[in-house]
Design an enzyme around this catalytic site. Sequence first.
Site, mmCIF file in Angstrom:
data_model
loop_
_atom_site.group_PDB
_atom_site.id
_atom_site.type_symbol
_atom_site.label_atom_id
_atom_site.label_comp_id
_atom_site.label_asym_id
_atom_site.label_seq_id
_atom_site.Cartn_x
_atom_site.Cartn_y
_atom_site.Cartn_z
ATOM 1 N N GLU A 262 0.680 -1.153 0.031
ATOM 2 C CA GLU A 262 0.007 -0.095 -0.035
ATOM 3 C C GLU A 262 1.018 1.133 0.033
ATOM 4 O OE1 GLU A 262 -3.147 2.261 2.887
ATOM 5 O OE2 GLU A 262 -2.665 0.387 3.128
ATOM 6 N N LYS B 283 -8.816 -14.670 16.852
ATOM 7 C CA LYS B 283 -8.794 -14.136 15.437
ATOM 8 C C LYS B 283 -10.130 -13.599 14.957
ATOM 9 C CE LYS B 283 -5.129 -17.084 14.053
ATOM 10 N NZ LYS B 283 -4.535 -18.335 13.318
ATOM 11 N N ASP C 37 1.457 -14.141 13.190
ATOM 12 C CA ASP C 37 0.462 -14.597 12.309
ATOM 13 C C ASP C 37 -0.548 -13.609 12.028
ATOM 14 O OD1 ASP C 37 -1.964 -15.781 11.686
ATOM 15 O OD2 ASP C 37 -2.091 -17.467 13.216
ATOM 16 N N HIS D 76 -2.209 10.471 -1.265
ATOM 17 C CA HIS D 76 -2.377 9.119 -2.119
ATOM 18 C C HIS D 76 -2.221 9.376 -3.591
ATOM 19 C CE1 HIS D 76 -3.704 8.042 1.877
ATOM 20 N NE2 HIS D 76 -3.693 6.625 1.664
#
Length: 438
Positions: free
Chosen positions: A122, A253, A327, A418
């Site tokens: 990104e 999670k 993770d 951006h």
Amino acid sequence: MATDLRGVAGYFERLLAERSQGEIEQDLTPSLEDMPPSLPRGGAPGTISARAVKRRWRLLDVEASVRDRLLDDIARRQMPLYARNIENFIGTVKLPVGLAGPLRMRGLFAGGDYYVPLATTEAALVASYTRGAQAITQAGGCTAAAIWEGVTRAPVFAFDSLIDVGKFIMWAGEHAQTFRDIAASTTRHGELLRTRFNMEGNHVYLIFEYSTGDASGQNMVTIATDAVCRFILDRTPVRPAYWFVEGNHSGDKKASHLSFQNVRGRKVTAEVTLTPDILERRLKTSARRMLDFYRVSAIGGVMSGNIGLQGHYANGMAALYIACGQDAACVAESAVGVTRFEAAANGGLYASVTLPNLILGTVGGGTGLPSQSACLDILRLSGPGNAAALAEVCAALVLAGELSISAALAAGHFTRAHRTLARGVPEERKKGPSEDPA
């Protein structure tokens, strides 16, 4: 989510313009014809077979150039190192890694100046976190404290009646120390700290909370909990009708309201106070404008049902997790928390973040892989004894990101940054010599 019936008509009109209803039904009907071959397996557990890798690529039937982009010479040579981290191996994926910083830390465990490796695709992300980190550093650093730790696993037991539930809970309460002893026999690094329970009808959820040393600990607590559950099944005077090692009561999670009632991983809070000069020179805004934005964004978050209050924890956190062998799926629960801005003396800004669910570690998992261990080495946080410091650095990084994105939106620079960094479009106006990208 409910769908507007008026929109459905147009959707099906577009579908039927390309295919008939019969063709669509045929496409959607399960078929057992021409079943594809299974993926080739090979090698003993914990190993990678070069022969099986070759067979998997042959199964894919793609050009050699596709294979070479994933299985280059380095990946071939390092293949054995990945054996305990992947199944059905075919190669590696490269991501660009950038440095954010310097980020000055004044934590209980992390102290000094850090250049933080972030793996992301990104554009503008590393620039934004660098800007926030530099603002923090110019203020003398981020104060941070890892204040609580624990990883939960919550097995569930289903009984025939509430009477059986009562008998089971009474028996389990008499064996809490035995549960701790059994858990300790499965690991040198973890400890069962406490056991709680929750009831729903004739179901009992046992909530085991562990310390996990410098590992993130999900596998550790699963193995320990399974051992305790096997003891329960052998000894309980009231056998459950069935049971599962996880009853979806641990928050594993996923974002949940458990985040603010307990801890999974490490709970960390971090703060900084920025002077008006830093706000103006580094972030191109003012405390008043930042507080205006904070107020409306907090209301917007409430109206949209957010869990917690924050701008974009997941952005920098995911980049840090991927770079450092964590993770990445744990970002789902780790990226929950509260950002707070308040007016400080003389026109300054007080900013803090509190993150109750930082699931991360400096040993185990992917932390020992070549690229990931290198990123931990850059931070000087590789190996045992460094997990709490990594958690504090993560919190400080998140704080830097909250400051930078809030300032960019407050100053009206968000879109411009951006456009410039992600699309390479030149500025419509000339930037001043000291202006940094948002």
